[in-house]
Design a protein around this motif. Sequence first.
Motif, PDB file in Angstrom:
ATOM      1  N   LEU A 421      55.144  -8.776   8.901  1.00  7.29           N
ATOM      2  CA  LEU A 421      54.086  -9.476   9.637  1.00  7.29           C
ATOM      3  C   LEU A 421      54.219  -9.242  11.143  1.00  7.29           C
ATOM      4  O   LEU A 421      53.218  -9.010  11.845  1.00  7.29           O
ATOM      5  N   ALA A 422      55.450  -9.272  11.654  1.00  8.92           N
ATOM      6  CA  ALA A 422      55.680  -9.071  13.087  1.00  8.92           C
ATOM      7  C   ALA A 422      55.325  -7.649  13.513  1.00  8.92           C
ATOM      8  O   ALA A 422      54.690  -7.433  14.558  1.00  8.92           O
ATOM      9  N   VAL A 423      55.721  -6.652  12.707  1.00  7.75           N
ATOM     10  CA  VAL A 423      55.428  -5.258  13.044  1.00  7.75           C
ATOM     11  C   VAL A 423      53.923  -5.004  13.001  1.00  7.75           C
ATOM     12  O   VAL A 423      53.368  -4.294  13.864  1.00  7.75           O
ATOM     13  N   LEU A 424      53.236  -5.577  12.016  1.00 10.87           N
ATOM     14  CA  LEU A 424      51.782  -5.421  11.918  1.00 10.87           C
ATOM     15  C   LEU A 424      51.093  -5.981  13.165  1.00 10.87           C
ATOM     16  O   LEU A 424      50.202  -5.332  13.737  1.00 10.87           O
ATOM     17  N   SER A 425      51.498  -7.146  13.591  1.00 14.70           N
ATOM     18  CA  SER A 425      50.887  -7.776  14.767  1.00 14.70           C
ATOM     19  C   SER A 425      51.107  -6.928  16.019  1.00 14.70           C
ATOM     20  O   SER A 425      50.176  -6.706  16.806  1.00 14.70           O
ATOM     21  N   ALA A 426      52.323  -6.438  16.203  1.00  9.52           N
ATOM     22  CA  ALA A 426      52.634  -5.616  17.373  1.00  9.52           C
ATOM     23  C   ALA A 426      51.850  -4.300  17.349  1.00  9.52           C
ATOM     24  O   ALA A 426      51.351  -3.836  18.384  1.00  9.52           O
ATOM     25  N   ALA A 427      51.734  -3.683  16.178  1.00  5.64           N
ATOM     26  CA  ALA A 427      51.018  -2.415  16.049  1.00  5.64           C
ATOM     27  C   ALA A 427      49.547  -2.581  16.394  1.00  5.64           C
ATOM     28  O   ALA A 427      48.936  -1.722  17.055  1.00  5.64           O
ATOM     29  N   LEU A 428      48.942  -3.675  15.967  1.00  9.51           N
ATOM     30  CA  LEU A 428      47.522  -3.911  16.241  1.00  9.51           C
ATOM     31  C   LEU A 428      47.277  -4.151  17.728  1.00  9.51           C
ATOM     32  O   LEU A 428      46.292  -3.671  18.290  1.00  9.51           O
ATOM     33  N   LEU A 429      48.153  -4.898  18.369  1.00  3.55           N
ATOM     34  CA  LEU A 429      48.019  -5.138  19.804  1.00  3.55           C
ATOM     35  C   LEU A 429      48.144  -3.831  20.588  1.00  3.55           C
ATOM     36  O   LEU A 429      47.384  -3.583  21.539  1.00  3.55           O
ATOM     37  N   ALA A 430      49.093  -2.997  20.191  1.00  2.22           N
ATOM     38  CA  ALA A 430      49.281  -1.708  20.864  1.00  2.22           C
ATOM     39  C   ALA A 430      48.070  -0.800  20.642  1.00  2.22           C
ATOM     40  O   ALA A 430      47.613  -0.109  21.569  1.00  2.22           O
ATOM     41  N   TYR A 431      47.529  -0.788  19.420  1.00  2.00           N
ATOM     42  CA  TYR A 431      46.333   0.018  19.129  1.00  2.00           C
ATOM     43  C   TYR A 431      45.151  -0.454  19.968  1.00  2.00           C
ATOM     44  O   TYR A 431      44.398   0.368  20.525  1.00  2.00           O
ATOM     45  N   ALA A 432      44.976  -1.763  20.085  1.00  2.00           N
ATOM     46  CA  ALA A 432      43.886  -2.300  20.902  1.00  2.00           C
ATOM     47  C   ALA A 432      44.030  -1.857  22.355  1.00  2.00           C
ATOM     48  O   ALA A 432      43.036  -1.533  23.035  1.00  2.00           O
ATOM     49  N   ALA A 433      45.261  -1.805  22.850  1.00  2.00           N
ATOM     50  CA  ALA A 433      45.502  -1.368  24.224  1.00  2.00           C
ATOM     51  C   ALA A 433      45.090   0.092  24.411  1.00  2.00           C
ATOM     52  O   ALA A 433      44.537   0.472  25.458  1.00  2.00           O
ATOM     53  N   VAL A 434      45.332   0.933  23.392  1.00  2.00           N
ATOM     54  CA  VAL A 434      44.935   2.342  23.465  1.00  2.00           C
ATOM     55  C   VAL A 434      43.416   2.469  23.523  1.00  2.00           C
ATOM     56  O   VAL A 434      42.867   3.267  24.301  1.00  2.00           O
ATOM     57  N   GLU A 435      42.710   1.681  22.710  1.00  2.00           N
ATOM     58  CA  GLU A 435      41.246   1.722  22.732  1.00  2.00           C
ATOM     59  C   GLU A 435      40.720   1.312  24.108  1.00  2.00           C
ATOM     60  O   GLU A 435      39.742   1.879  24.611  1.00  2.00           O
TER      61      GLU A 435
END
Length: 462
Positions: A421-435
């Motif tokens: 759950l923690a890795v999923l949350s971090a990955a999504l935040l990082a992806y949003a930053a790239v967009e």
Amino acid sequence: MVDATAGIMDRSLRNVLVVALGFLLLFTAFGGLQSLQSSLYSEEGLGVTVLSTLYAAMMLSCMLLPPLLIRALGCKWTIVLSMSCYVAFSLGNFYASWYTLIPTSILLGLGAAPLWAAQSTYLTVAGNAHAERTGQLGRHVVNKYFGVFFLIYQSSGVWGNLISSLVFGHEPTKGAIAEQQLQSCGANDCLMATAPGNSTQRPSLGLIYTLLGIYTGSGVLAVLLVALFLDPIRDTQYNGDGEKPSVLSTLLSTFKLLRDRRLQLLVLLPMYIGFEQAFLTGEYTRSYVTCALGIHFVGYVMICFSATNALCSMLYGRMAQYTGRAPLYALGAAIHLSCIVALLLWAPRPDHLPVFFEFSGLWGMADAVWQTQSNVLFGVLFNAHKEAAFSNYRLCEALGWVVAFAYSKFLCVHVKLYILLAVLSAALLAYAAVEVLEARTQPGPPATAATPAEAGETQTKM
């Protein structure tokens, strides 16, 4: 003119189908073996150690081999050579021990990174080249090619697991599962669910040899199919008038690309893919399915995962040109978030049979998002450095597998779910930053909407 365009499309799509069918045959064998490793070789943690070693070797390979092999051999022969490493692993399972499985898992890991980097590079180059010839958007053709590939490739899990289930189904389990064992299944499993019991008994040696013979034959056919029928293709960065990069420069290209801020943020996406797939093949198959139903159900449950994954891969590949990638990532995240919470609360029992399939099906729907969209995302954002980008992709994915399997023998399942759950949350935040970064740096149309002419110009400058 129409006939010429149709001929180009037929040839290009034929090559995509050859690659996809080769991977279908290869991963029919490997996928089935991987799903069974933690259940079949549970003694002293051999199965989990084999998988961990495999992905550790893949990490080392990602750092060094893909750009070098693709530059020296081209995509086609890199795929052929790497596939042969998978066949060696199947052969090693005939005499399963620490002395056979560990060396062959290392060999497989070394071949895995070049295999996937060559496959992704081949489809990206072929898609961009076809788009340039036919006047289409490069990202749309690449999305289509990856959708077709993953539709066929992901179905390998259906056939591989169906074969294992049918073979092992000839030896039924003896007696009911003890209530004491059921209490330690699921999120409550703290390395107790694999204690010997009626549901976890190892199949007979004869059945295991039958299964391995089928899997090895499938791998050999994959090697022959690609070697005989796939057209060679080379990226235009090596066909121009410019000087070829040195061997040292090629080896270091994987690390140099890490200076790109977008890649630094995106590494969490493939890392999460490694975590979530390791959980499904290592923890879900052992602590939920094998523990509560028996090892003979592992294949059937994984068939549901593979079937939904394959169908959704094709669906998402077509949807992306209308919805964009962000809504699809949101869908995948919502599905996995719901599954993680439910798995924390659910106490699996034999009379919950449909639920085991529901979880694997939903998991496959989300995994299809990560697989199709992440491959396209890396290919589009790092078009000028595809081999290095896909090497980093596989490096981070392998890191996720290694870390997940490294703590597999020490942590309870509910702790692993919280980590996921923690890795999923971090990955999504990082992806949003790239967009956000992409939106700010593109004054006109986004980078993903580059015209075929622009894509071709970029390739000739590589």
